[in-house]
Motif scaffolding. Structure first.
Motif, short mmCIF file in Angstrom:
data_model
loop_
_atom_site.label_atom_id
_atom_site.label_comp_id
_atom_site.label_asym_id
_atom_site.label_seq_id
_atom_site.Cartn_x
_atom_site.Cartn_y
_atom_site.Cartn_z
N LYS A 378 178.05 2.65 87.13
CA LYS A 378 177.97 3.84 86.28
C LYS A 378 178.91 4.95 86.71
O LYS A 378 178.76 6.09 86.29
N THR A 380 182.54 6.83 86.85
CA THR A 380 183.80 7.01 86.11
C THR A 380 184.53 8.23 86.69
O THR A 380 183.90 9.23 87.03
N LEU A 403 186.96 4.88 74.77
CA LEU A 403 185.75 4.06 74.71
C LEU A 403 186.10 2.59 74.75
O LEU A 403 187.04 2.13 74.08
N ALA A 404 185.34 1.86 75.53
CA ALA A 404 185.51 0.41 75.59
C ALA A 404 184.85 -0.22 74.37
O ALA A 404 183.85 0.30 73.85
N ARG A 406 182.43 -2.20 72.11
CA ARG A 406 181.05 -2.62 72.32
C ARG A 406 180.89 -4.09 71.97
O ARG A 406 181.33 -4.55 70.93
N ARG A 407 180.21 -4.80 72.84
CA ARG A 407 179.96 -6.21 72.61
C ARG A 407 178.59 -6.49 72.04
O ARG A 407 178.23 -7.61 71.78
N ARG A 411 171.98 -2.52 75.71
CA ARG A 411 172.62 -2.26 76.99
C ARG A 411 172.09 -3.26 78.00
O ARG A 411 170.89 -3.36 78.20
N LYS A 416 178.61 -3.11 84.12
CA LYS A 416 179.12 -1.75 84.04
C LYS A 416 178.63 -1.06 82.76
O LYS A 416 178.71 -1.61 81.68
N HIS A 417 178.12 0.13 82.93
CA HIS A 417 177.73 0.95 81.79
C HIS A 417 177.92 2.41 82.17
O HIS A 417 177.03 3.05 82.72
N THR A 420 182.42 5.40 79.42
CA THR A 420 183.39 4.69 78.58
C THR A 420 182.69 3.74 77.62
O THR A 420 183.32 3.26 76.67
N GLN A 421 181.40 3.46 77.84
CA GLN A 421 180.61 2.66 76.92
C GLN A 421 179.92 3.53 75.88
O GLN A 421 179.14 3.04 75.06
#
Length: 648
Positions: A378, A380, A403-404, A406-407, A411, A416-417, A420-421
């Motif tokens: 967490k 950054t 922002l990365a 989203r998959r 959550r 990693k969260h 940027t998520q």
């Protein structure tokens, strides 16, 4: 005799002293006990039986806690399922009504929407800025009076059913928050929270006193029970304090909500440590002293020395955690809290072997939370700009965030969260700025993200924090910002609960109250509600008739505090149809009649419709909002309130 009760050096001393033919011991170090060859005795057997019972009985404590966790999990997810079904049913009904007879609506271009239909029990919406209100009210002198009601108080269409009278009174009583304790000015939680805390402490007392004969001969059994209950609570204590733990997902309660239980449990554990210490000293005075064991020799036993060290460490944690100390020396509180708890865990580990399972679990919670999550998954590092506001004592820290992709919507607990998520409404981050001073290298301070949550599919977002200089870290940051326009920031997070947003989304009407920098919590919240309504708009028609009515109240101390958001943002909010109320600054006109503002607006709607209220501000404002809601509940209004406390 069971292996778990094989005598240690202290148990050997106790056993020898309880023998009928006990003789004074020879002088010499107590770390070597070869001269003691304990044999079974009738006077020692009750103590052995009591210790055996304590060891087995304390295991049921874990089962009780697991049962409570499963119960709260069922309640939480059951309520979420009911809320989801209710929203689907309402959306279906609105679509059907819209297709049958769409209402004619007008927009005045200034945020006011006037609807001719009254089928939903909704009134006109408007905006206010700097104390203006619609419909307008004037005082006897012809000037606007902020303490006049915003809306004419309407009578409910139907009287509240009498059969729910008792239920309303109980809910109102649980919602009510008492006045602070005089002299010490200790802020009390709501009656509902106090009952939960008392029930939890009652459970602790039950496990402390159950089947413990309060006699001198069984003093060691009582001290043993206190130590076992202390050890059994260690994983629970650290779980309540951990920023990353499964309790939030299961029950919906984040670590901020559990923090009050963490503090009360920590205080009770300090009491358990004191009772254990007093009990052991009582055993020495009443039993061991008579066989010639001097106090100095007794205190030099290795196990006793380790216990004394652990006791001192936890008592220091307690005193440095008091509100008076924490608010005055917050940086010292942070550093000592981490250092002392690590030292205390090590000492407890070596103090007695029966505590090692619990210490291991507590240490695992601490290390996973601190190392795996907060310092890795967490974390950054961003370059942020610093903007000193007009009042000269507030800084807006802002940073662009890429922002990365989203998959998925969920959550994952591992992986990693960070920011940027993306982040959710009312979530916060812990920031560390090493360049301010050496002492700030290891410090992390929490601040709510004042920027709205990025929408799904967004590739970039702007993270904003509103930081008021109040001494310590925030004061150093304000002074740094006056000489520098940017800084490198380490961000740990985001963290937070969705309960406030869910409360407003589930309600028919939303009331959001901010006091001062509490706007950092409520500003993203109001926009999340607006965005949620836009995403579920009827057939994409943009018809405001079906949108949730929102009242947003922001109370500021100085007029210059409005620059934290700026007129452009406030005007944009007015254009959405939200009723915006900003009373005159309190430094010039005093505190507004918040009870009248909220009461008149809520009372203008049908009593059967659900009203969600969220407040964030100083303790006095939060208490006023909560108690206003309690009085409305007693009158038969369907009101629910959530307090987002931004003080730590």
């Amino acid at each position: 005799m069971e292996p778990s009760t094989l005598p240690t050096e202290f148990m050997a001393l106790l056993r020898q002293a309880l023998e009928p033919s006990a003789q004074p011991l020879k002088d010499g170090p107590l770390h070597t006990m070869e001269e003691l060859t304990p044999v079974d005795g009738k006077r020692f057997k009750p103590i052995i039986d009591g210790i055996n019972f304590n060891t087995k009985f304390i295991l049921s404590y874990q089962l009780v806690l697991l049962g409570l966790l499963l119960l709260l999990t069922g309640i939480h997810w059951g309520s979420r399922l009911l809320a989801w079904r209710r929203r689907r049913r309402q959306a279906r009904n609105i679509v059907l009504e819209y297709r049958r007879s769409p209402a004619r609506s007008l927009s005045d271009g200034k945020g006011a929407v006037i609807t001719e239909s009254e089928s939903l029990g909704r009134s006109s919406s408007s905006s206010t800025l700097e104390g203006d209100a619609t419909p307008p009210y004037t005082s006897r002198g012809g000037e606007h009076n902020e303490r006049m009601p915003l809306l004419l108080k309407a009578q409910p269409k139907q009287p509240p059913p009498q059969k729910w009278f008792l239920a309303r009174r109980v809910k109102a009583c649980l919602t009510y928050q008492p006045c602070p304790i005089p002299i010490i000015n200790k802020t009390l939680p709501s009656n509902g929270s106090s009952l939960v805390i008392l029930a939890f402490l009652g459970l602790q007392l039950f496990y402390l006193l159950y089947k413990i004969p309060l006699t001198i001969s069984m003093l060691f059994v009582f001290a043993d029970r206190a130590s076992l209950l202390f050890a059994a609570n260690l994983p629970v204590l650290y779980l309540f304090a951990a920023k990353n733990q499964p309790v939030k997902f299961l029950t919906g309660y984040s670590y901020e909500s559990l923090n009050i239980l963490h503090r009360r449990l920590g205080e009770f554990m300090c009491l358990l440590a004191l009772l254990h210490s007093v009990g052991i000293m009582g055993v020495w005075y009443t039993i061991l002293r008579r066989v010639g064991i001097m106090l100095v020799h007794f205190l030099l036993i290795k196990m006793i020395l380790l216990g004394i060290g652990a006791f001192i460490a936890y008592e220091l944690i307690y005193f440095t955690s008091l509100g008076s100390f924490r608010q005055r020396w917050y940086e010292l509180f942070l550093a000592s809290h981490v250092f002392l708890q690590v030292v205390a865990l090590i000492l407890v580990w070596f103090h007695h072997y029966r505590s090692r399972t619990y210490v291991g679990l507590a240490l695992a919670v601490f290390l996973i939370d601190r190392l795996a999550y907060r310092m890795s998954w967490k974390l950054t590092i961003l370059r942020a700009s610093l903007d000193v506001q007009k009042d000269g004592g507030t800084v807006v820290l802002s940073a662009p965030v890429t922002l990365a992709p989203r998959r998925g919507q969920l959550r994952m607990p591992l992986g990693k969260h960070d920011v940027t998520q993306g982040w959710k409404t009312t979530e916060h981050v812990f920031i560390t700025i090493p360049s301010l001073a050496r002492k700030h290298i290891i410090q992390a301070h929490p601040f709510t993200i004042a920027a709205p949550a990025p929408p799904a599919g967004a590739k970039e977002a702007k993270l904003e924090l509103i930081i008021r200089g109040q001494g310590g870290f925030s004061g150093d940051l304000v002074r740094y910002a006056k000489a520098n326009d940017s800084v490198t920031v380490r961000l740990d997070g985001p963290y937070g609960s969705k309960s406030a947003a869910q409360l407003l989304q589930d309600a028919d009407y939303a009331v959001i109250v901010a006091g001062g920098s509490g706007v950092a919590v409520t500003w993203p919240l109001v926009w999340s509600i607006i965005q949620s309504e836009a995403n579920t708009d009827v057939e994409g028609a943009g018809n405001r008739r079906y949108r949730k009515k929102i009242l947003f109240v922001w109370i500021v101390r100085q007029q210059s505090h409005l620059s934290w958001l700026g007129n452009e943002k406030l005007d944009k909010l007015k254009d959405t149809g939200v009723m915006l109320v900003i009373p005159p600054p309190t430094c010039a006109c005093g505190h507004p009649d918040l009870k009248r503002i909220l009461g008149d607006w809520i009372s203008s709607f049908d009593h059967q419709l659900r009203v969600g209220v969220v407040a964030s501000g100083p303790d006095g404002l939060n208490r006023t909002v909560r108690n206003t809601c309690a009085s409305l509940i007693a009158e038969g209004r369907n009101v629910s309130v959530e307090i987002e406390k931004f003080g730590w």
